[in-house]
Scaffold this motif. Structure first.
Motif, short mmCIF file in Angstrom:
data_model
loop_
_atom_site.label_atom_id
_atom_site.label_comp_id
_atom_site.label_asym_id
_atom_site.label_seq_id
_atom_site.Cartn_x
_atom_site.Cartn_y
_atom_site.Cartn_z
N ALA A 599 0.83 -1.21 0.00
CA ALA A 599 0.00 0.00 0.00
C ALA A 599 0.86 1.25 0.00
CB ALA A 599 -0.92 -0.01 1.22
N TRP A 600 1.90 1.30 0.85
CA TRP A 600 2.76 2.49 0.90
C TRP A 600 3.57 2.64 -0.38
CZ3 TRP A 600 -0.18 4.27 4.01
CH2 TRP A 600 -0.42 3.81 5.30
N GLN A 601 3.95 1.52 -1.00
CA GLN A 601 4.66 1.60 -2.27
C GLN A 601 3.78 2.24 -3.34
OE1 GLN A 601 5.45 -2.13 -4.19
NE2 GLN A 601 6.92 -1.27 -5.61
N CYS A 602 2.53 1.80 -3.42
CA CYS A 602 1.61 2.37 -4.41
C CYS A 602 1.39 3.86 -4.16
CB CYS A 602 0.28 1.62 -4.37
SG CYS A 602 0.38 -0.10 -4.94
N LEU A 603 1.26 4.24 -2.90
CA LEU A 603 1.07 5.66 -2.56
C LEU A 603 2.29 6.48 -2.98
CD1 LEU A 603 -0.56 7.91 -1.16
CD2 LEU A 603 0.58 7.24 0.98
N PHE A 604 3.47 6.00 -2.64
CA PHE A 604 4.69 6.74 -2.97
C PHE A 604 4.87 6.86 -4.47
CE2 PHE A 604 9.23 6.72 -4.02
CZ PHE A 604 9.64 7.86 -3.35
N CYS A 605 4.69 5.76 -5.21
CA CYS A 605 4.86 5.81 -6.67
C CYS A 605 3.83 6.73 -7.31
CB CYS A 605 4.74 4.39 -7.24
SG CYS A 605 6.10 3.29 -6.79
N GLY A 606 2.59 6.69 -6.82
CA GLY A 606 1.56 7.53 -7.40
C GLY A 606 1.80 9.01 -7.21
N VAL A 607 2.40 9.38 -6.08
CA VAL A 607 2.67 10.80 -5.80
C VAL A 607 3.95 11.27 -6.48
CG1 VAL A 607 3.21 12.45 -3.97
CG2 VAL A 607 1.41 10.75 -3.62
N SER A 608 4.98 10.44 -6.46
CA SER A 608 6.29 10.88 -6.96
C SER A 608 6.35 10.97 -8.48
CB SER A 608 7.39 9.92 -6.46
OG SER A 608 7.16 8.61 -6.95
N VAL A 609 5.45 10.28 -9.20
CA VAL A 609 5.54 10.31 -10.66
C VAL A 609 5.31 11.71 -11.22
CG1 VAL A 609 3.07 9.79 -11.04
CG2 VAL A 609 4.77 9.11 -12.75
N ALA A 610 4.53 12.53 -10.53
CA ALA A 610 4.31 13.90 -11.01
C ALA A 610 5.62 14.68 -11.03
CB ALA A 610 3.28 14.60 -10.12
N ALA A 611 6.47 14.46 -10.02
CA ALA A 611 7.77 15.12 -10.00
C ALA A 611 8.63 14.67 -11.18
CB ALA A 611 8.48 14.83 -8.69
N TRP A 612 8.61 13.37 -11.47
CA TRP A 612 9.38 12.88 -12.62
C TRP A 612 8.91 13.55 -13.91
CZ3 TRP A 612 13.85 11.02 -12.36
CH2 TRP A 612 14.24 10.09 -11.39
N ASN A 613 7.61 13.64 -14.10
CA ASN A 613 7.08 14.28 -15.31
C ASN A 613 7.53 15.73 -15.42
OD1 ASN A 613 5.83 11.84 -15.60
ND2 ASN A 613 3.74 12.62 -15.47
N GLY A 614 7.43 16.45 -14.31
CA GLY A 614 7.84 17.86 -14.32
C GLY A 614 9.32 18.03 -14.57
N ILE A 615 10.13 17.17 -13.98
CA ILE A 615 11.59 17.26 -14.16
C ILE A 615 11.95 17.05 -15.63
CG2 ILE A 615 13.75 16.04 -13.68
CD1 ILE A 615 12.70 15.57 -10.83
N GLN A 616 11.34 16.07 -16.26
CA GLN A 616 11.68 15.79 -17.65
C GLN A 616 11.19 16.88 -18.59
OE1 GLN A 616 9.86 11.98 -17.41
NE2 GLN A 616 11.76 10.91 -16.91
N VAL A 617 10.04 17.47 -18.30
CA VAL A 617 9.53 18.56 -19.13
C VAL A 617 10.43 19.80 -19.01
CG1 VAL A 617 7.63 20.18 -19.47
CG2 VAL A 617 7.15 17.75 -19.10
N ILE A 618 10.77 20.16 -17.79
CA ILE A 618 11.55 21.39 -17.60
C ILE A 618 12.98 21.23 -18.09
CG2 ILE A 618 12.47 20.99 -15.27
CD1 ILE A 618 11.66 23.88 -14.60
N THR A 619 13.51 20.00 -18.08
CA THR A 619 14.85 19.76 -18.61
C THR A 619 14.89 20.06 -20.10
OG1 THR A 619 15.25 18.04 -16.94
CG2 THR A 619 16.68 18.05 -18.88
N VAL A 620 13.85 19.65 -20.81
CA VAL A 620 13.76 19.93 -22.25
C VAL A 620 13.71 21.43 -22.50
CG1 VAL A 620 12.18 19.80 -24.21
CG2 VAL A 620 12.70 17.75 -22.90
N GLU A 621 13.01 22.17 -21.66
CA GLU A 621 12.73 23.58 -21.92
C GLU A 621 13.81 24.54 -21.44
OE1 GLU A 621 7.85 23.28 -21.74
OE2 GLU A 621 8.97 23.72 -19.91
N LEU A 622 14.68 24.10 -20.55
CA LEU A 622 15.69 25.01 -20.00
C LEU A 622 16.91 25.16 -20.89
CD1 LEU A 622 15.74 24.17 -16.18
CD2 LEU A 622 15.08 26.33 -17.24
N TYR A 623 17.15 24.19 -21.76
CA TYR A 623 18.40 24.20 -22.54
C TYR A 623 18.11 24.46 -24.02
CZ TYR A 623 20.58 22.26 -18.39
OH TYR A 623 21.05 22.08 -17.10
N PRO A 624 19.04 25.16 -24.70
CA PRO A 624 18.85 25.44 -26.13
C PRO A 624 18.94 24.16 -26.96
CG PRO A 624 21.03 26.13 -25.41
CD PRO A 624 20.28 25.75 -24.17
N ALA A 625 18.43 24.24 -28.18
CA ALA A 625 18.35 23.06 -29.04
C ALA A 625 19.71 22.42 -29.28
CB ALA A 625 17.70 23.43 -30.37
#
Length: 688
Positions: A599-625
């Motif tokens: 149960a705690w594993q499912c809770l942690f994975c469900g909450v932390s995935v939003a951070a992963w998504n945001g990190i990957q999006v902002i990494t693309v946008e912060l650096y020039p092509a």
């Protein structure tokens, strides 16, 4: 009729950083008039229609035309840029980034992007599968190849080592030789060596092939996000990059389900001669390569990123691809009459043109060496540019956020299943049966003995035939005139025993299993080679279920982050998700049962995935092509380094204490979450 592609003329100003390509000497601007057409060149779709009939149907209701909205948005971006530079608004020349954003907006979002979404998603899915392959195959592989604990640990980490190296190499190459080309090569290497590893019979060869397989798939994440983002407009980028992250979740689910359905079935294996035994876990390793094969096939039909081509002064190729995207989308939307009006696109002046002169001289080998050494130097230069004054602080903050997120996530991903195994072991140990001073004579044992300890027993003229010994220990016992035949054993030992006039025939009871024993007139005949592989015992179905539920649990977090990525911003998603995940770690103090841990594993994975998504999006946008894939590759390599360290550290405390792993995960998430809030927001910025 003037062809805006065929009649391009190259212009280069002495002081201008960009070169422009136009349909004539004056150039036909992006928002300017279309090139003149002959009378017969009019579209058949508009034949017989008056201009008055083409009135926008929302005009009567006061609804602005979509083209007017786009024009207003572009004017707002120009005004914001002028304000940021403290310059008066006026006819300032568009940058390549702004012009490219306008072109992508006019190309629309439709069939082309969704096709590319599936293809790149399969590549990302292959990366997710790779992270689970070894862990699911290891319980069987360790018996099949007789692995020690040290070898098992190395096999579990070698994939991350390969992915670390692959992220660095392929990320750098993607900025120099192309996104599509690099991704195809990376996936091809992964497919080839993943396939070969399923046939490897020895530990060394299997380890080496999994290293190369990891090296290939290591380029997937950095290239996929850089590649797909360059076909997305600003208003679609955050949401659709977040949807793309769902394929990593699907990779975990695919690996769990295929392991569940294949590995425990011994009958699914086959033999190729006496030396090559292909058990079902090897079939599972092969099946896990299928997403990469599918992605590789799909990429053969996709074009190179036009933004990469423009950065490398390949205007004509970029123009053709953008026209392809435009026509594909609008034709699918039922508007084939829409014309691609772009005839002028900026491209940066290239600084390495002299390389082509060097590459065209000398022998073929010399030209090959010049080209490859030049690429290596350019990749190294690009990596060093990440710590230049303009990018130094951004790169430092991003490296810390990536490391802290990966350290906690991968550490707990190892800790959860290991804790479940430990609780299972404790429960099994609590049911052990102990026998004292038993004396057995002239008896035949032909049934399974499991989870037993026999102390100070005497066994005289007994037969042990066609049986299994599971977690059985004989201490201070006497075996005299006994006969052992066709014995399969797991975790079975003889300690401080005396064995007289006894024969061991066709058993896997080797001398290593006799600890401080005295052997008198004892023979070992036709001993079994290799390790006993028991699929029913060595493959716990619960572990597959736990991994499947952990992957499935991220679905709500994926959906929420995708819907709100452009509404509340990247840094709020990252910071909020990491801080909430830090709070979730304290629930782990209450993990006293297997159900609680799941149960705690499912809770942690469900909450932390939003951070992963945001990190990957902002990494693309912060650096020039020109540095986007390189930066993503370096940061992803830091992520894999954190995974290697945390996996070793967290696993070391299983069964010892919960406090240290929980505090490490908590402090790591809090540090990264607070630092993420200091990053610049990028949701309303064009892709650099």
């Amino acid at each position: 009729m003037n062809d805006p592609y065929r009649n391009n003329v190259y212009h280069q100003g002495a002081e201008d950083r960009y070169t422009t390509y136009g349909g004539d000497q004056d150039g036909c601007g992006y928002q300017g008039d279309n090139p003149p057409q002959e009378e017969d060149a009019a579209s058949d779709a508009t034949e017989g229609q008056d201009e008055d009939d083409q009135m926008y149907e929302g005009e009567y209701q006061g609804i602005p035309h979509p083209d007017e909205i786009k024009t207003a948005q572009r004017a707002a971006r120009v005004a914001a840029r002028a304000k940021a530079k403290k310059q008066p608004e006026g006819p300032e020349e568009e940058s390549l980034a702004e012009q490219y954003e306008n072109i992508i907006e006019d190309c629309g979002h439709g069939r082309f992007q969704w096709t590319l979404f599936v293809v790149t998603g399969l590549a990302l899915m292959a990366d997710g599968v790779e992270c689970f392959v070894v862990s699911f195959a290891l319980p069987s592989a360790e018996k099949d190849m007789c692995l020690s604990n040290a070898n098992k640990g190395m096999l579990g980490l070698i994939v991350y080592v390969g992915m670390l190296l692959g992220a660095l190499v392929w990320g750098g190459l993607a900025d120099k030789v192309g996104r599509r080309r690099s991704l195809i090569n990376a996936l091809a290497i992964n497919c080839i060596f993943a396939f070969l590893s399923s046939f490897a019979q020895g530990y060394g060869s299997f380890l080496f092939l999994r290293l190369l397989s990891g090296f290939g798939i290591g380029g997937s994440v950095p290239i996929v996000y850089s590649y797909f983002s360059e076909f997305l407009s600003m208003e679609k980028r955050g949401e659709h990059l977040s949807w793309l992250c769902m394929f990593w979740m699907m990779g975990g689910m695919y690996a769990s389900l295929t392991a569940w359905g294949i590995v425990p079935h011994y009958g699914w294996g086959f033999s190729m001669g006496s030396e090559m035994q292909l058990h079902s876990w090897r079939v599972f390793v092969f099946v896990c390569a299928l997403p990469a094969i599918a992605a590789l096939t799909g990429l053969m039909f996709m074009p190179e990123s036009p933004r990469f081509l423009l950065e490398n002064a390949k205007h004509d190729e970029a123009w053709m691809i953008l026209k392809q995207v435009h026509d594909t989308n609008w034709r699918a939307k039922g508007e084939p009459e829409r014309v691609f009006t772009v005839s002028q696109i900026k491209t940066p002046v290239q600084e390495d043109e002299f390389i082509e002169i060097q590459s065209s001289t000398g022998t073929a080998f010399q030209r090959w060496m010049v080209r490859n050494m030049t690429v290596v130097k350019q990749v190294m230069k690009n990596i060093l540019m990440l710590v230049s004054p303009d990018l130094r602080l951004t790169s430092l903050f991003m490296a810390i956020v990536w490391f802290t997120m990966a350290f906690s996530y991968y550490g707990l991903s190892v800790w959860f299943p290991d804790m479940i195994k430990y609780l299972q072991y404790e429960e099994y140990e609590s049911k052990v049966k102990v026998f004292h001073h038993e004396r057995v004579e002239h008896f035949t044992f032909n049934f399974t003995l499991a989870n037993q300890i026999h102390k100070e027993g005497e066994y005289v003229d007994d037969k042990f035939t066609n049986m299994e010994l599971k977690s059985v220990k004989f201490e201070d016992s006497l075996f005299e005139d006994c006969y052992f035949e066709d014995i399969k054993s797991t975790e079975t030992f003889f300690e401080n025993c005396t064995i007289k006039s006894t024969i061991f025939y066709n058993t896997d009871l080797w001398e290593e299993k006799f600890i401080n024993c005295r052997l008198e007139n004892t023979s070992f005949l036709h001993s079994k080679t290799g390790c006993h592989l028991n699929f029913q015992e060595e493959n716990d179905i619960l572990i597959y279920l736990v991994s499947f539920l952990g992957s499935l649990a991220v679905l709500p977090g994926n959906i929420i982050s995708a819907l709100f990525m452009d509404k509340i911003g990247r840094i709020n998603i990252i910071g909020g998700s990491m801080l909430i995940s830090a709070g979730c770690t304290f629930f782990l103090f209450m993990s006293f049962s297997q159900a609680a841990i799941i149960a705690w594993q499912c809770l942690f994975c469900g909450v932390s995935v939003a951070a992963w998504n945001g990190i990957q999006v902002i990494t693309v946008e912060l650096y020039p092509a020109s540095k986007r894939a390189t930066a993503f590759g370096v940061l992803n390599a830091i992520c894999k380094l954190a995974a290697i360290l945390s996996s070793s550290i967290f696993a070391a405390f299983v069964g010892i204490t919960k406090i240290i792993p929980i505090l490490l995960a908590f402090s790591s998430l809090v540090c990264g979450g607070l630092l993420a809030l200091k990053l610049p927001e990028t949701r309303e910025k064009v892709l650099l």
